[in-house]
Design a protein around this motif. Structure first.
Motif, PDB file in Angstrom:
ATOM      1  N   LEU A  51       0.697  -1.216  -0.037  1.00 47.68           N
ATOM      2  CA  LEU A  51      -0.072  -0.067   0.082  1.00 47.68           C
ATOM      3  C   LEU A  51       0.870   1.196  -0.144  1.00 47.68           C
ATOM      4  N   LEU A  52       1.820   1.190   0.790  1.00 47.14           N
ATOM      5  CA  LEU A  52       2.863   2.398   0.674  1.00 47.14           C
ATOM      6  C   LEU A  52       3.438   2.542  -0.655  1.00 47.14           C
ATOM      7  N   ASP A  53       3.834   1.306  -1.324  1.00 50.75           N
ATOM      8  CA  ASP A  53       4.359   1.291  -2.689  1.00 50.75           C
ATOM      9  C   ASP A  53       3.438   2.048  -3.678  1.00 50.75           C
ATOM     10  N   ALA A  54       2.035   1.534  -3.353  1.00 55.84           N
ATOM     11  CA  ALA A  54       1.163   2.146  -4.377  1.00 55.84           C
ATOM     12  C   ALA A  54       1.002   3.811  -4.276  1.00 55.84           C
ATOM     13  N   ALA A  55       0.998   3.928  -3.057  1.00 59.30           N
ATOM     14  CA  ALA A  55       0.710   5.543  -2.410  1.00 59.30           C
ATOM     15  C   ALA A  55       1.894   6.411  -2.928  1.00 59.30           C
ATOM     16  N   ASN A  56       3.372   5.674  -3.020  1.00 54.96           N
ATOM     17  CA  ASN A  56       4.475   6.437  -3.704  1.00 54.96           C
ATOM     18  C   ASN A  56       4.359   6.819  -5.140  1.00 54.96           C
ATOM     19  N   MET A  57       3.660   6.036  -5.709  1.00 57.69           N
ATOM     20  CA  MET A  57       3.557   6.603  -7.275  1.00 57.69           C
ATOM     21  C   MET A  57       3.197   7.820  -7.533  1.00 57.69           C
ATOM     22  N   ILE A  58       2.120   8.438  -6.514  1.00 61.50           N
ATOM     23  CA  ILE A  58       1.759   9.766  -6.648  1.00 61.50           C
ATOM     24  C   ILE A  58       2.728  10.565  -6.401  1.00 61.50           C
ATOM     25  N   ALA A  59       3.673  10.429  -5.530  1.00 59.53           N
ATOM     26  CA  ALA A  59       4.836  11.284  -5.223  1.00 59.53           C
ATOM     27  C   ALA A  59       5.717  10.942  -6.479  1.00 59.53           C
ATOM     28  N   TYR A  60       5.944  10.094  -7.085  1.00 58.15           N
ATOM     29  CA  TYR A  60       6.847   9.734  -8.184  1.00 58.15           C
ATOM     30  C   TYR A  60       6.419  10.502  -9.308  1.00 58.15           C
ATOM     31  N   LEU A  61       4.999  10.718  -9.551  1.00 54.15           N
ATOM     32  CA  LEU A  61       4.597  11.425 -10.852  1.00 54.15           C
ATOM     33  C   LEU A  61       5.018  12.891 -10.500  1.00 54.15           C
ATOM     34  N   PHE A  62       5.033  13.241  -9.335  1.00 56.36           N
ATOM     35  CA  PHE A  62       5.369  14.906  -9.007  1.00 56.36           C
ATOM     36  C   PHE A  62       6.879  14.824  -9.549  1.00 56.36           C
ATOM     37  N   GLY A  63       7.709  13.770  -9.133  1.00 58.66           N
ATOM     38  CA  GLY A  63       9.144  14.092  -9.399  1.00 58.66           C
ATOM     39  C   GLY A  63       9.586  13.809 -10.805  1.00 58.66           C
ATOM     40  N   VAL A  64       8.754  13.016 -11.515  1.00 56.49           N
ATOM     41  CA  VAL A  64       8.832  13.028 -12.834  1.00 56.49           C
ATOM     42  C   VAL A  64       8.486  14.402 -13.686  1.00 56.49           C
ATOM     43  N   LEU A  65       7.648  14.923 -13.405  1.00 54.64           N
ATOM     44  CA  LEU A  65       7.239  16.417 -13.956  1.00 54.64           C
ATOM     45  C   LEU A  65       8.242  17.600 -13.671  1.00 54.64           C
ATOM     46  N   LEU A  66       8.626  17.294 -12.269  1.00 54.44           N
ATOM     47  CA  LEU A  66       9.494  18.379 -11.706  1.00 54.44           C
ATOM     48  C   LEU A  66      10.955  18.350 -12.533  1.00 54.44           C
ATOM     49  N   VAL A  67      11.258  17.258 -12.916  1.00 55.89           N
ATOM     50  CA  VAL A  67      12.774  17.360 -13.404  1.00 55.89           C
ATOM     51  C   VAL A  67      13.151  18.175 -14.377  1.00 55.89           C
ATOM     52  N   PRO A  68      12.346  18.054 -15.518  1.00 59.49           N
ATOM     53  CA  PRO A  68      12.491  19.201 -16.640  1.00 59.49           C
ATOM     54  C   PRO A  68      12.167  20.581 -16.217  1.00 59.49           C
ATOM     55  N   ILE A  69      11.237  20.860 -15.444  1.00 55.00           N
ATOM     56  CA  ILE A  69      10.941  22.239 -14.799  1.00 55.00           C
ATOM     57  C   ILE A  69      12.032  22.875 -14.179  1.00 55.00           C
ATOM     58  N   PHE A  70      12.617  22.176 -13.188  1.00 60.32           N
ATOM     59  CA  PHE A  70      13.773  22.401 -12.442  1.00 60.32           C
ATOM     60  C   PHE A  70      15.058  22.675 -13.395  1.00 60.32           C
ATOM     61  N   SER A  71      15.128  21.591 -14.146  1.00 64.11           N
ATOM     62  CA  SER A  71      16.312  21.831 -14.961  1.00 64.11           C
ATOM     63  C   SER A  71      16.339  22.984 -15.991  1.00 64.11           C
ATOM     64  N   LYS A  72      15.258  23.179 -16.528  1.00 65.05           N
ATOM     65  CA  LYS A  72      15.078  24.542 -17.363  1.00 65.05           C
ATOM     66  C   LYS A  72      15.293  26.069 -16.648  1.00 65.05           C
ATOM     67  N   MET A  73      14.705  25.772 -15.503  1.00 57.83           N
ATOM     68  CA  MET A  73      14.863  27.100 -14.669  1.00 57.83           C
ATOM     69  C   MET A  73      16.165  27.322 -14.248  1.00 57.83           C
TER      70      MET A  73
END
Length: 209
Positions: A51-73
């Motif tokens: 269940l923790l592993d399933a919940a972590n997928m939500i946070a993982y999606l945030f991380g995936v989106l933020l990598v290019p945003i932070f890199s560009k900034m």
């Protein structure tokens, strides 16, 4: 090809180390306990961890989106403090609600999902699910460090987490079995989260509000 391999090695090492300290607990349970007890305790641990592993997928999606945003900034030398604050506020609000909500209803949830070892699974789950708050924090601050190219620092932090997890599992599993392994995971995740937050503050020197 060699250049690509050389540049990819720090990322590969980081993923490997994070995988180790996230997934080591069942292996340690099976290794440190007699075979029949070990298999039973691995099942109890897995009942909470999935269940923790399933919940972590939500946070993982945030991380995936933020990598290019932070890199560009960072590349354009744009201020990232507000983006960091916005993303952290969004994910931590969700993480606290999910973490505490599932913690307080853990007994009912385990009873709904499983037929055996309800009490043992509940104890393990109550220790594991607060780690969702820590994992969510690492997906924000760790992503910023990755985008900034601080792979050496991240690898050192991840290696430290692996050592902490190994030592705590070795000490706690013989006496507390799956509960001890869950406690080791909780301490490891919060140590990683706090360390990454401090590292971000040291590198970027944000004004603390």
């Amino acid at each position: 090809f060699l250049m690509i391999m050389k540049q990819s090695m720090p990322f590969a090492l980081l993923v490997l180390l994070m995988t180790f300290y996230n997934r080591l607990d069942p292996v340690m349970l099976e290794y440190l306990l007699p075979k029949e007890i070990g298999n039973e305790q691995v099942g109890i641990y897995a009942s909470g961890f999935r269940l923790l592993d399933a919940a972590n997928m939500i946070a993982y999606l945030f991380g995936v989106l933020l990598v290019p945003i932070f890199s560009k900034m960072i590349k354009k030398k744009q201020p990232i403090e507000h983006m960091l604050k916005l993303s952290f506020t969004l994910i931590i609000t969700l993480a606290v609600i999910v973490g505490f909500g599932l913690f307080f209803y853990s007994r009912e949830l385990m009873d709904l999902l499983y037929d055996t070892h309800i009490e043992e699974s509940t104890r393990v789950f109550r220790l594991l699910i607060p780690a969702f708050i820590a994992v969510s924090t690492t997906y924000i601050f760790g992503t910023l460090l990755t985008a900034n190219g601080n792979l050496r620092q991240l690898n050192i932090i991840a290696f430290s987490g692996l050592i902490i997890n190994l030592i705590m599992n070795y000490l706690l599993i013989p006496g507390f079995m799956a509960t001890g392994s869950a406690l080791a995971s909780l301490v490891t995740q919060f140590t990683m989260a706090i360390t990454q937050v401090l590292m971000v503050q040291r590198i970027f020197k944000f004004n603390i509000n």
